[in-house]
Design a protein around this motif. Structure first.
Motif, PDB file in Angstrom:
ATOM      1  N   SER A  16       8.410  11.929 -25.124  1.00  0.00           N
ATOM      2  CA  SER A  16       9.190  11.812 -26.296  1.00  0.00           C
ATOM      3  C   SER A  16      10.479  10.634 -26.058  1.00  0.00           C
ATOM      4  O   SER A  16      10.879  10.868 -24.888  1.00  0.00           O
ATOM      5  CB  SER A  16      10.120  12.984 -26.699  1.00  0.00           C
ATOM      6  N   THR A  17      10.721   9.758 -26.939  1.00  0.00           N
ATOM      7  CA  THR A  17      11.647   8.920 -26.864  1.00  0.00           C
ATOM      8  C   THR A  17      12.678   9.023 -27.956  1.00  0.00           C
ATOM      9  O   THR A  17      12.109   9.434 -29.071  1.00  0.00           O
ATOM     10  CB  THR A  17      11.411   7.487 -26.596  1.00  0.00           C
ATOM     11  N   SER A  18      13.937   8.572 -27.811  1.00  0.00           N
ATOM     12  CA  SER A  18      14.744   8.793 -28.893  1.00  0.00           C
ATOM     13  C   SER A  18      15.049   7.143 -29.396  1.00  0.00           C
ATOM     14  O   SER A  18      15.524   6.404 -28.500  1.00  0.00           O
ATOM     15  CB  SER A  18      16.159   9.437 -28.620  1.00  0.00           C
ATOM     16  N   THR A  19      15.212   6.970 -30.782  1.00  0.00           N
ATOM     17  CA  THR A  19      15.520   5.683 -31.176  1.00  0.00           C
ATOM     18  C   THR A  19      16.431   5.787 -32.475  1.00  0.00           C
ATOM     19  O   THR A  19      16.290   6.810 -32.942  1.00  0.00           O
ATOM     20  CB  THR A  19      14.273   4.876 -31.176  1.00  0.00           C
ATOM     21  N   SER A  20      17.130   4.747 -32.961  1.00  0.00           N
ATOM     22  CA  SER A  20      17.864   4.623 -34.021  1.00  0.00           C
ATOM     23  C   SER A  20      17.084   4.005 -34.919  1.00  0.00           C
ATOM     24  O   SER A  20      16.668   3.067 -34.987  1.00  0.00           O
ATOM     25  CB  SER A  20      19.360   4.127 -33.675  1.00  0.00           C
ATOM     26  N   ASP A  21      17.204   4.755 -36.353  1.00  0.00           N
ATOM     27  CA  ASP A  21      16.623   4.234 -37.484  1.00  0.00           C
ATOM     28  C   ASP A  21      17.859   3.090 -38.144  1.00  0.00           C
ATOM     29  O   ASP A  21      19.023   3.004 -37.680  1.00  0.00           O
ATOM     30  CB  ASP A  21      16.122   5.035 -38.618  1.00  0.00           C
ATOM     31  N   CYS A  22      17.687   2.321 -39.205  1.00  0.00           N
ATOM     32  CA  CYS A  22      18.400   1.535 -39.813  1.00  0.00           C
ATOM     33  C   CYS A  22      19.791   2.328 -40.441  1.00  0.00           C
ATOM     34  O   CYS A  22      20.731   1.491 -40.504  1.00  0.00           O
ATOM     35  CB  CYS A  22      17.880   0.886 -41.095  1.00  0.00           C
ATOM     36  N   ASN A  24      21.307   4.447 -38.440  1.00  0.00           N
ATOM     37  CA  ASN A  24      21.799   4.741 -36.857  1.00  0.00           C
ATOM     38  C   ASN A  24      21.521   6.372 -36.660  1.00  0.00           C
ATOM     39  O   ASN A  24      22.593   6.823 -35.972  1.00  0.00           O
ATOM     40  CB  ASN A  24      23.250   4.336 -36.873  1.00  0.00           C
ATOM     41  N   GLU A  25      20.574   6.781 -37.414  1.00  0.00           N
ATOM     42  CA  GLU A  25      20.238   8.299 -37.099  1.00  0.00           C
ATOM     43  C   GLU A  25      19.114   8.449 -36.057  1.00  0.00           C
ATOM     44  O   GLU A  25      18.304   7.209 -36.250  1.00  0.00           O
ATOM     45  CB  GLU A  25      19.796   9.121 -38.380  1.00  0.00           C
ATOM     46  N   GLN A  26      19.113   9.185 -35.113  1.00  0.00           N
ATOM     47  CA  GLN A  26      18.208   9.278 -34.071  1.00  0.00           C
ATOM     48  C   GLN A  26      17.037   9.778 -34.649  1.00  0.00           C
ATOM     49  O   GLN A  26      16.769  10.766 -35.380  1.00  0.00           O
ATOM     50  CB  GLN A  26      18.870  10.271 -32.997  1.00  0.00           C
ATOM     51  N   ILE A  27      16.033   9.299 -34.165  1.00  0.00           N
ATOM     52  CA  ILE A  27      14.500   9.669 -34.626  1.00  0.00           C
ATOM     53  C   ILE A  27      13.721   9.637 -33.393  1.00  0.00           C
ATOM     54  O   ILE A  27      13.867   8.914 -32.230  1.00  0.00           O
ATOM     55  CB  ILE A  27      13.927   8.337 -35.439  1.00  0.00           C
ATOM     56  N   GLU A  28      12.771  10.765 -33.141  1.00  0.00           N
ATOM     57  CA  GLU A  28      12.159  11.036 -32.253  1.00  0.00           C
ATOM     58  C   GLU A  28      11.011  10.292 -32.222  1.00  0.00           C
ATOM     59  O   GLU A  28      10.078  10.326 -33.312  1.00  0.00           O
ATOM     60  CB  GLU A  28      11.752  12.441 -31.871  1.00  0.00           C
ATOM     61  N   TRP A  30       7.116   9.201 -30.287  1.00  0.00           N
ATOM     62  CA  TRP A  30       6.358   9.506 -28.855  1.00  0.00           C
ATOM     63  C   TRP A  30       5.696   8.251 -28.450  1.00  0.00           C
ATOM     64  O   TRP A  30       5.138   7.385 -29.010  1.00  0.00           O
ATOM     65  CB  TRP A  30       5.217  10.555 -29.399  1.00  0.00           C
ATOM     66  N   SER A  31       5.416   7.930 -27.173  1.00  0.00           N
ATOM     67  CA  SER A  31       4.893   6.903 -26.513  1.00  0.00           C
ATOM     68  C   SER A  31       3.965   7.354 -25.430  1.00  0.00           C
ATOM     69  O   SER A  31       4.117   8.466 -24.959  1.00  0.00           O
ATOM     70  CB  SER A  31       5.996   6.076 -25.760  1.00  0.00           C
ATOM     71  N   ASP A  32       2.805   6.632 -25.307  1.00  0.00           N
ATOM     72  CA  ASP A  32       1.817   7.051 -24.588  1.00  0.00           C
ATOM     73  C   ASP A  32       2.284   6.772 -22.876  1.00  0.00           C
ATOM     74  O   ASP A  32       2.795   5.659 -22.664  1.00  0.00           O
ATOM     75  CB  ASP A  32       0.487   5.957 -24.836  1.00  0.00           C
ATOM     76  N   VAL A  33       2.078   7.675 -22.259  1.00  0.00           N
ATOM     77  CA  VAL A  33       2.356   7.597 -20.919  1.00  0.00           C
ATOM     78  C   VAL A  33       0.973   7.325 -19.986  1.00  0.00           C
ATOM     79  O   VAL A  33       0.889   6.303 -19.240  1.00  0.00           O
ATOM     80  CB  VAL A  33       2.837   9.040 -20.109  1.00  0.00           C
ATOM     81  N   ASP A  34      -0.052   7.915 -20.185  1.00  0.00           N
ATOM     82  CA  ASP A  34      -1.410   7.532 -19.669  1.00  0.00           C
ATOM     83  C   ASP A  34      -2.566   8.308 -20.315  1.00  0.00           C
ATOM     84  O   ASP A  34      -2.216   9.386 -20.866  1.00  0.00           O
ATOM     85  CB  ASP A  34      -1.338   7.782 -18.062  1.00  0.00           C
ATOM     86  N   ARG A  71       1.850  15.005 -12.036  1.00  0.00           N
ATOM     87  CA  ARG A  71       2.805  15.954 -11.481  1.00  0.00           C
ATOM     88  C   ARG A  71       4.032  15.587 -12.064  1.00  0.00           C
ATOM     89  O   ARG A  71       5.033  16.547 -12.146  1.00  0.00           O
ATOM     90  CB  ARG A  71       2.892  15.681  -9.991  1.00  0.00           C
ATOM     91  N   ALA A  72       4.628  14.564 -12.765  1.00  0.00           N
ATOM     92  CA  ALA A  72       5.646  14.296 -13.313  1.00  0.00           C
ATOM     93  C   ALA A  72       5.839  14.792 -14.848  1.00  0.00           C
ATOM     94  O   ALA A  72       6.865  14.839 -15.675  1.00  0.00           O
ATOM     95  CB  ALA A  72       6.088  12.800 -13.541  1.00  0.00           C
ATOM     96  N   VAL A  73       4.555  15.112 -15.454  1.00  0.00           N
ATOM     97  CA  VAL A  73       4.647  15.610 -16.834  1.00  0.00           C
ATOM     98  C   VAL A  73       5.282  17.059 -16.733  1.00  0.00           C
ATOM     99  O   VAL A  73       5.272  18.005 -15.968  1.00  0.00           O
ATOM    100  CB  VAL A  73       3.106  16.044 -17.172  1.00  0.00           C
ATOM    101  N   THR A  74       6.061  17.342 -17.923  1.00  0.00           N
ATOM    102  CA  THR A  74       6.878  18.440 -18.215  1.00  0.00           C
ATOM    103  C   THR A  74       6.585  18.930 -19.482  1.00  0.00           C
ATOM    104  O   THR A  74       5.897  18.597 -20.287  1.00  0.00           O
ATOM    105  CB  THR A  74       8.670  18.217 -18.060  1.00  0.00           C
ATOM    106  N   ILE A  75       7.241  20.251 -19.695  1.00  0.00           N
ATOM    107  CA  ILE A  75       7.062  20.862 -21.003  1.00  0.00           C
ATOM    108  C   ILE A  75       7.398  20.093 -22.295  1.00  0.00           C
ATOM    109  O   ILE A  75       7.336  20.360 -23.536  1.00  0.00           O
ATOM    110  CB  ILE A  75       7.428  22.403 -21.032  1.00  0.00           C
ATOM    111  N   LYS A  76       8.383  19.016 -22.056  1.00  0.00           N
ATOM    112  CA  LYS A  76       9.040  18.399 -23.003  1.00  0.00           C
ATOM    113  C   LYS A  76       8.189  17.349 -23.320  1.00  0.00           C
ATOM    114  O   LYS A  76       8.367  16.694 -24.584  1.00  0.00           O
ATOM    115  CB  LYS A  76      10.350  17.444 -22.435  1.00  0.00           C
ATOM    116  N   ASP A  77       7.051  17.195 -22.672  1.00  0.00           N
ATOM    117  CA  ASP A  77       5.944  16.034 -22.927  1.00  0.00           C
ATOM    118  C   ASP A  77       4.684  16.945 -23.968  1.00  0.00           C
ATOM    119  O   ASP A  77       4.809  17.921 -24.179  1.00  0.00           O
ATOM    120  CB  ASP A  77       5.147  15.482 -21.730  1.00  0.00           C
TER     121      ASP A  77
END
Length: 105
Positions: A16-22, A24-28, A30-34, A71-77
């Motif tokens: 998960s990554t956070s970005t701002s919409d037009c 300026n509100e935060q939007i979650e 998802w980006s591929d890791v592997d 090993r770097a994967v967490t329950i947030k992924d």
């Protein structure tokens, strides 16, 4: 190779990554890791019926080779395979790592 099954499914690890919409509100987002070859095991029939009756969730275990990325994967992924799976448990060993995950049905 896992003794109980083959790693024959392609599963994508997402973060998960956070970005701002037009506005300026935060939007979650998802980006591929592997993407990895994975063995996928669904719960027993009685577990599936009970989970569906109680929560409408399906549980599965995903087994991948253990390395610096897994090993770097967490329950947030999450995992992406025939839908999106929220990771609820991680069990590493020296050669493999198991992710227990649920998806809403």
């Amino acid at each position: 190779m896992t003794p109980a099954g083959k790693r024959d499914k392609r599963v994508t690890i997402q973060r998960s990554t956070s970005t701002s919409d037009c506005h300026n509100e935060q939007i979650e987002a998802w980006s591929d890791v592997d993407t990895r070859w994975t063995a996928v095991f669904y719960g027993r029939g009685d577990e599936r019926r009970q989970a569906a009756a109680e929560t409408g969730n399906q549980t599965a275990t995903f087994v991948m080779l253990a390395d610096s990325i897994t090993r770097a994967v967490t329950i947030k992924d999450r995992l992406s395979y025939a839908g999106d799976w929220d990771i609820v448990g991680i069990s590493p060993s020296s050669a493999e790592i198991e992710f227990t995950a649920v998806r809403a049905s």
